[in-house]
Design an enzyme around this catalytic site. Structure first.
Site, short mmCIF file in Angstrom:
data_model
loop_
_atom_site.label_atom_id
_atom_site.label_comp_id
_atom_site.label_asym_id
_atom_site.label_seq_id
_atom_site.Cartn_x
_atom_site.Cartn_y
_atom_site.Cartn_z
N TRP A 13 0.82 -1.22 0.00
CA TRP A 13 0.00 0.00 0.00
C TRP A 13 0.85 1.27 0.00
O TRP A 13 0.32 2.37 -0.12
CB TRP A 13 -0.95 -0.01 1.21
CG TRP A 13 -2.18 -0.85 0.98
CD1 TRP A 13 -2.40 -1.71 -0.06
CD2 TRP A 13 -3.36 -0.87 1.79
NE1 TRP A 13 -3.65 -2.28 0.07
CE2 TRP A 13 -4.26 -1.79 1.19
CE3 TRP A 13 -3.75 -0.23 2.96
CZ2 TRP A 13 -5.53 -2.06 1.73
CZ3 TRP A 13 -5.00 -0.50 3.50
CH2 TRP A 13 -5.89 -1.41 2.89
N LYS A 14 2.16 1.13 0.19
CA LYS A 14 3.06 2.31 0.20
C LYS A 14 2.54 3.33 1.22
O LYS A 14 1.97 2.94 2.23
CB LYS A 14 3.20 2.88 -1.21
CG LYS A 14 3.55 1.79 -2.23
CD LYS A 14 3.95 2.32 -3.57
CE LYS A 14 4.32 1.15 -4.49
NZ LYS A 14 4.81 1.57 -5.79
N HIS A 99 12.72 -1.97 -1.45
CA HIS A 99 11.87 -1.47 -2.53
C HIS A 99 12.59 -0.33 -3.23
O HIS A 99 13.29 0.46 -2.59
CB HIS A 99 10.52 -1.00 -1.97
CG HIS A 99 9.54 -0.71 -3.06
ND1 HIS A 99 9.57 0.48 -3.77
CD2 HIS A 99 8.55 -1.45 -3.59
CE1 HIS A 99 8.62 0.43 -4.70
NE2 HIS A 99 7.98 -0.72 -4.61
N GLU A 169 11.21 -6.22 -9.71
CA GLU A 169 10.39 -5.07 -10.07
C GLU A 169 11.22 -4.10 -10.92
O GLU A 169 12.01 -3.32 -10.38
CB GLU A 169 9.94 -4.33 -8.81
CG GLU A 169 9.11 -5.17 -7.87
CD GLU A 169 8.22 -4.31 -6.99
OE1 GLU A 169 6.99 -4.43 -7.11
OE2 GLU A 169 8.74 -3.48 -6.22
N SER A 214 3.19 -2.42 -12.20
CA SER A 214 1.98 -2.25 -13.01
C SER A 214 1.21 -3.55 -13.24
O SER A 214 0.64 -3.75 -14.32
CB SER A 214 2.31 -1.56 -14.34
OG SER A 214 2.82 -0.25 -14.10
N GLY A 235 1.29 -2.68 -6.31
CA GLY A 235 1.15 -1.39 -5.64
C GLY A 235 -0.26 -0.87 -5.81
O GLY A 235 -1.19 -1.26 -5.12
P1 PGA Z 1 2.58 -0.66 -8.98
O1 PGA Z 1 3.71 -0.79 -7.83
O2 PGA Z 1 1.82 -1.96 -8.97
O3 PGA Z 1 1.74 0.50 -8.56
O4 PGA Z 1 3.30 -0.46 -10.27
C1 PGA Z 1 4.42 -1.99 -7.65
C2 PGA Z 1 5.37 -1.87 -6.48
O5 PGA Z 1 5.99 -0.80 -6.32
O6 PGA Z 1 5.51 -2.80 -5.69
#
Ligand code: PGA
Length: 256
Positions: A13-14, A99, A169, A214, A235
């Protein structure tokens, strides 16, 4: 997918999520109940402010809860940081380390990421170690060199399939709506698998390698079907229960 490896669908969820977001978490916890949960593991990593209440919300669900970072020390004078022991104390079972947003925003090195992963393992918290090339590195043809270095230097020697997960990633794919071609994902994951086996022998065959960047309901089934892709780190699409669950359920067809 990798034979005999239980995939992990993980949400990051950042720096998003207030108490009101617990409704989405509850819906995810409900949505992952059922027979698929025997075959596919699910995880949400909310911000640290929600960690303890999040684990309380999903006690009746197979959904695991994790954190997004930890310090290398177990406790001490480190204002603003949280330790792996604190994560475990909140019933968190995973922590994301390295990350790309932390590598960039906080200048985290491979050595620091490795020390954080070691701290997680010492506290009995599984580490999701993120690696991935930038757009410039890919254009310069350095992708596999970057992955080789990050994997070697960020992953502790004590890595096992139960305690360590790798998340590939590509930095340029995070939050951009762009994804690598299936062939590029396959090449990167096959390379990482070979490196893991070279270093950890048979254990390396079952260390999970997630794809992140994404991942959406519309592309998840295609990405998750690729050899050596053992789940997703999501994300943006993990913030909405409907989207996260649609990605999770792509395994219904894949594992049928
Ligand atoms: P995103 O992020 O799915 O919004 O591209 C992925 C992540 O940073 O783990």
């Amino acid at each position: 997918m990798t034979p005999d490896v239980r995939p992990l669908v993980a949400g990051n969820w950042k720096m998003n999520g207030l108490r009101a977001s617990l409704d989405q978490l509850k819906a995810i916890g409900e949505g992952v109940k059922g027979p698929l949960s025997d075959k596919v593991e699910s995880l949400i990593c909310p911000p640290a402010t929600l960690l303890y209440v999040a684990t309380a919300v999903v006690t009746e669900s197979p959904l695991a809860i994790g954190a997004q970072d930890c310090h290398t020390a177990i406790s001490g004078a480190h204002t603003g940081d949280i330790s792996a022991e604190m994560i475990a104390d909140c019933f968190g079972t995973y922590v994301i380390v390295g990350h790309s947003e932390r590598r960039t925003d906080h200048a985290e090195s491979d050595a620091l990421v490795r020390a954080k992963a070691e701290a997680a393992l010492a506290a009995d918290v599984a580490a999701i170690i993120c690696i991935g090339e930038t757009g410039d590195e890919r254009k310069a043809g350095q992708t596999l060199d970057v992955l080789e270095r990050q994997l070697r230097d960020s992953v502790p020697d004590g890595a096992t399939a139960a305690r360590v997960v790798i998340a590939y990633e590509p930095v340029w794919a995070i939050g951009t709506g762009l994804t690598p071609s299936a062939a590029d994902v396959e090449e990167a994951h096959a390379f990482l698998r070979a490196e893991l086996i070279a270093r950890f022998s048979s254990e390396g065959k079952s260390i999970r390698i997630l794809y992140g960047g994404s991942v959406k309901p519309g592309n998840a089934a295609d990405l998750m079907a690729i050899a050596n892709v053992d789940g997703a780190l999501i994300g943006g699409a993990s913030l909405k229960a409907e989207d996260f669950l649609a990605i999770y359920r792509s395994y219904e067809t894949l594992l049928a």
